[in-house]
Design an enzyme around this catalytic site. Sequence first.
Site, mmCIF file in Angstrom:
data_model
loop_
_atom_site.group_PDB
_atom_site.id
_atom_site.type_symbol
_atom_site.label_atom_id
_atom_site.label_comp_id
_atom_site.label_asym_id
_atom_site.label_seq_id
_atom_site.Cartn_x
_atom_site.Cartn_y
_atom_site.Cartn_z
ATOM 1 N N MET A 1 0.830 -1.199 0.000
ATOM 2 C CA MET A 1 0.000 0.000 0.000
ATOM 3 C C MET A 1 0.867 1.253 0.000
ATOM 4 O O MET A 1 2.021 1.226 0.384
ATOM 5 C CB MET A 1 -0.895 0.022 1.265
ATOM 6 C CG MET A 1 -2.043 -0.939 1.185
ATOM 7 S SD MET A 1 -3.191 -0.491 -0.144
ATOM 8 C CE MET A 1 -4.499 -1.666 0.223
ATOM 9 N N CYS A 2 0.286 2.338 -0.372
ATOM 10 C CA CYS A 2 1.019 3.586 -0.502
ATOM 11 C C CYS A 2 0.635 4.512 0.645
ATOM 12 O O CYS A 2 -0.175 4.182 1.490
ATOM 13 C CB CYS A 2 0.669 4.239 -1.825
ATOM 14 S SG CYS A 2 0.823 3.102 -3.210
ATOM 15 N N GLN A 3 1.250 5.675 0.654
ATOM 16 C CA GLN A 3 0.917 6.671 1.671
ATOM 17 C C GLN A 3 0.510 7.964 0.963
ATOM 18 O O GLN A 3 1.162 8.392 0.013
ATOM 19 C CB GLN A 3 2.130 6.941 2.562
ATOM 20 C CG GLN A 3 2.598 5.739 3.352
ATOM 21 C CD GLN A 3 2.182 5.774 4.823
ATOM 22 O OE1 GLN A 3 1.983 6.844 5.406
ATOM 23 N NE2 GLN A 3 2.044 4.609 5.410
ATOM 24 N N ILE B 1 3.575 8.585 -1.707
ATOM 25 C CA ILE B 1 4.767 7.748 -1.862
ATOM 26 C C ILE B 1 4.284 6.344 -2.169
ATOM 27 O O ILE B 1 3.314 5.852 -1.600
ATOM 28 C CB ILE B 1 5.737 7.804 -0.661
ATOM 29 C CG1 ILE B 1 5.057 7.470 0.662
ATOM 30 C CG2 ILE B 1 6.424 9.161 -0.575
ATOM 31 C CD1 ILE B 1 6.031 7.443 1.832
ATOM 32 N N ASN C 1 -4.475 5.440 -2.941
ATOM 33 C CA ASN C 1 -3.895 4.368 -2.137
ATOM 34 C C ASN C 1 -4.918 3.248 -2.146
ATOM 35 O O ASN C 1 -6.070 3.454 -1.744
ATOM 36 C CB ASN C 1 -3.616 4.917 -0.729
ATOM 37 C CG ASN C 1 -3.605 3.872 0.378
ATOM 38 O OD1 ASN C 1 -4.340 2.904 0.361
ATOM 39 N ND2 ASN C 1 -2.779 4.107 1.371
#
Lengths: 259, 259
Positions: free
Chosen positions: B1-3, B75, B105
């Site tokens: 997963m992303c932020q 990110i 995300n």
Amino acid sequence: MCQLLGMNANTPTDAMFSFTGLATRADEHKDGFGIAFFEDRGLRLFVDQHSARHSPVAELVKGYPIRSDNIVAHIRKATQGRIALENTHPFMRELWGRYWVFAHNGDLKDFRPRLHATFRPVGETDSEHAFCWLMQEIAKAHAGMPAIEELSNTLSELLPQLHRHGTFNMLLSNGQALWAHCSTNLHYVVREHPFGAPVLADKDVMVDFAAHTGPGDRVAIVATEPLTRNEPWQAMRAGQLMTFTCGEVATRQCAEMAR
Amino acid sequence: MCQLLGMNANTPTDAMFSFTGLATRADEHKDGFGIAFFEDRGLRLFVDQHSARHSPVAELVKGYPIRSDNIVAHIRKATQGRIALENTHPFMRELWGRYWVFAHNGDLKDFRPRLHATFRPVGETDSEHAFCWLMQEIAKAHAGMPAIEELSNTLSELLPQLHRHGTFNMLLSNGQALWAHCSTNLHYVVREHPFGAPVLADKDVMVDFAAHTGPGDRVAIVATEPLTRNEPWQAMRAGQLMTFTCGEVATRQCAEMAR
């Protein structure tokens, strides 16, 4: 007037040397700058409404070797539109799943062609308006992404319609090719192996390209004024459109275009 | 997963502090990062397929106080699509003469809605495909730029159609407002005068905001996980859409929106 810089290479190449040359001219052209780097289909677009002489963004570009196959850069002296981020070239739009970037040197007097499709200017410049019109007309002319040669044919029909309204020196790229249209002032040079050691025209900077390049490398540079003193820059003619692919003047499709 | 990280302020504010907080999480999320800064209608979009921990572009963002009223940052930890510049969030498109930026995300499994209009993905991610669909449907729902409240209504009809296909935490901005949609994990806080001295959750960094801000300043921050230890972060609910304007949760149009 503004200054343009374009690069088209057959191997991803950094533009630190040429951009350093362009930035030395930023004293006169202090109303912003921008540079777009294609990495295959991807794009980095740096814009700043501050002078390329002092901007931290310009320092990053001069010092960070971003390797790109197509570059479009611009330093601005405002003629139409305030000094603002949204009026800073190059401009970017997406069409057919590719980014397109555009930079303009010149002035289209009282020319605001009708925009009836989906491309609209965000800022106030004649340049972005012309770009939106160009994208609209390219989109109308083809059902999907055509071959580079067909795009060049379409552009050769569209660009005179802009050129007749004023000065229209232009660079356009979709990451596959670099198109340059000369109205008053545009020069180009093709660097091939062995590259030699070009010396910047405005600054005592020299780069030994031979040390950084391989035997098959080739790169075409287009700029408002020749950037170096010891290379065979050629002046483009008024009304001339040139297409650069794979680091050279496109006369045929090259293998890389098929990707 | 992303932020994800978003910011909406009533006064142009820099994001150096919050971005430093986000970048400390880049060890796990090393497959690229991006940050979009609106300055009124203008936009700066920095993307890099390298980790925010080591990228020179991230260093620039951490050290250069770009003052913005709307920020969207991301990110990446790749789930769909290669590690490549064209797959790096945020994505950008133009509609009605405004730039729109989007970061996601989550993961939309096997969901590729039909794109019949002019917005097409350049890269391969489910995220960019969803963004193109969202822009297509927003464009269909209104003849021209509507009020923020109407856009929020349209989004509240469209977003569940994406959410039902997977995890869809999202940030969207057009430079006037910041929209946040929570699927599994999204938090927000509103900082108001007196700002105090928030301490980053992951790093011993503290900023005395009181020294940098005026009495009327207000800023809303949205992030996947709370970025600070000593502020009243609130968790958003699954399926919740929030609209931020002028540094607060939008319950009414504010004066600045009329510009």
